[in-house]
Design a protein around this motif. Sequence first.
Motif, mmCIF file in Angstrom:
data_model
loop_
_atom_site.group_PDB
_atom_site.id
_atom_site.type_symbol
_atom_site.label_atom_id
_atom_site.label_comp_id
_atom_site.label_asym_id
_atom_site.label_seq_id
_atom_site.Cartn_x
_atom_site.Cartn_y
_atom_site.Cartn_z
ATOM 1 N N VAL A 197 13.288 37.956 22.470
ATOM 2 C CA VAL A 197 13.911 36.960 21.602
ATOM 3 C C VAL A 197 15.231 36.491 22.212
ATOM 4 C CG1 VAL A 197 14.885 36.555 19.300
ATOM 5 C CG2 VAL A 197 12.727 37.762 19.547
ATOM 6 N N GLY A 198 15.937 37.375 22.923
ATOM 7 C CA GLY A 198 17.151 36.959 23.627
ATOM 8 C C GLY A 198 16.845 35.952 24.720
ATOM 9 N N ILE A 199 15.773 36.185 25.465
ATOM 10 C CA ILE A 199 15.363 35.216 26.487
ATOM 11 C C ILE A 199 15.003 33.894 25.831
ATOM 12 C CG2 ILE A 199 13.580 34.695 28.207
ATOM 13 C CD1 ILE A 199 13.507 37.717 28.816
ATOM 14 N N GLU A 200 14.289 33.965 24.704
ATOM 15 C CA GLU A 200 13.924 32.744 23.978
ATOM 16 C C GLU A 200 15.175 31.989 23.528
ATOM 17 O OE1 GLU A 200 11.429 31.384 19.991
ATOM 18 O OE2 GLU A 200 11.962 33.478 20.280
ATOM 19 N N ALA A 201 16.139 32.697 22.977
ATOM 20 C CA ALA A 201 17.381 32.048 22.534
ATOM 21 C C ALA A 201 18.107 31.431 23.725
ATOM 22 C CB ALA A 201 18.279 33.056 21.824
ATOM 23 N N GLY A 202 18.114 32.118 24.859
ATOM 24 C CA GLY A 202 18.765 31.582 26.046
ATOM 25 C C GLY A 202 18.095 30.321 26.562
ATOM 26 N N VAL A 203 16.778 30.323 26.610
ATOM 27 C CA VAL A 203 16.054 29.142 27.085
ATOM 28 C C VAL A 203 16.231 27.982 26.112
ATOM 29 C CG1 VAL A 203 13.750 28.223 27.579
ATOM 30 C CG2 VAL A 203 14.425 30.425 28.502
ATOM 31 N N LEU A 204 16.184 28.266 24.806
ATOM 32 C CA LEU A 204 16.427 27.206 23.827
ATOM 33 C C LEU A 204 17.844 26.659 23.957
ATOM 34 C CD1 LEU A 204 14.653 28.610 20.640
ATOM 35 C CD2 LEU A 204 13.947 26.681 22.066
#
Length: 182
Positions: free
Chosen positions: A12-19
């Motif tokens: 989810v951290g990677i997802e937040a970073g990409v978003l």
Amino acid sequence: MPRYLPFVRLLVGIEAGVLGGLATVGWLLLSSALLHHSAWTVPNLLGSLLDQNAGPRAGFGAATLAGLALQLFSTGVAGLLFSLLAGGIRSRRRVMILGVLVGLVWFYFFQAVAFRKLGALAWVYTPPRLLLAGHVIFGLVLGCYPWLLAAGVRPLPASRSRWPNGPPESDGPTGPGGPIFS
């Protein structure tokens, strides 16, 4: 904030970073258009970090794709690191503040690494205030990490069936006027 598995927090951290990286790219594209510059200037500059032969161009090309990939990869890594920092924080307000701080640190890290390599060329094509605003937007999206975590990971219900007591009894498919096959 409830407890989640460590790999779920990291994803989810990677997802937040990409978003956040996509939001930053969107901001830079919009601000370039408002300033009547080429929309692809910043991605092309980032792409020139990877390919020394790719100078600043006005159009979309291979350097643009490389720059966008570098942006999304680096912000994904920043999101992963952010999830490690924010994993134990319970207050959503503190996570949001930490997200903005990480966005600012990422801005200064970007200045130290990328702009040192690009030199004065980067300052000509990208106003620092726009980059700073883009990184604050990145930090705000990172700060939404608890909401992404809560929205993306939900426990499965006790029964995976659509009908907890079993499917309704029927003799076959029915239509508005009764059974279709009789």
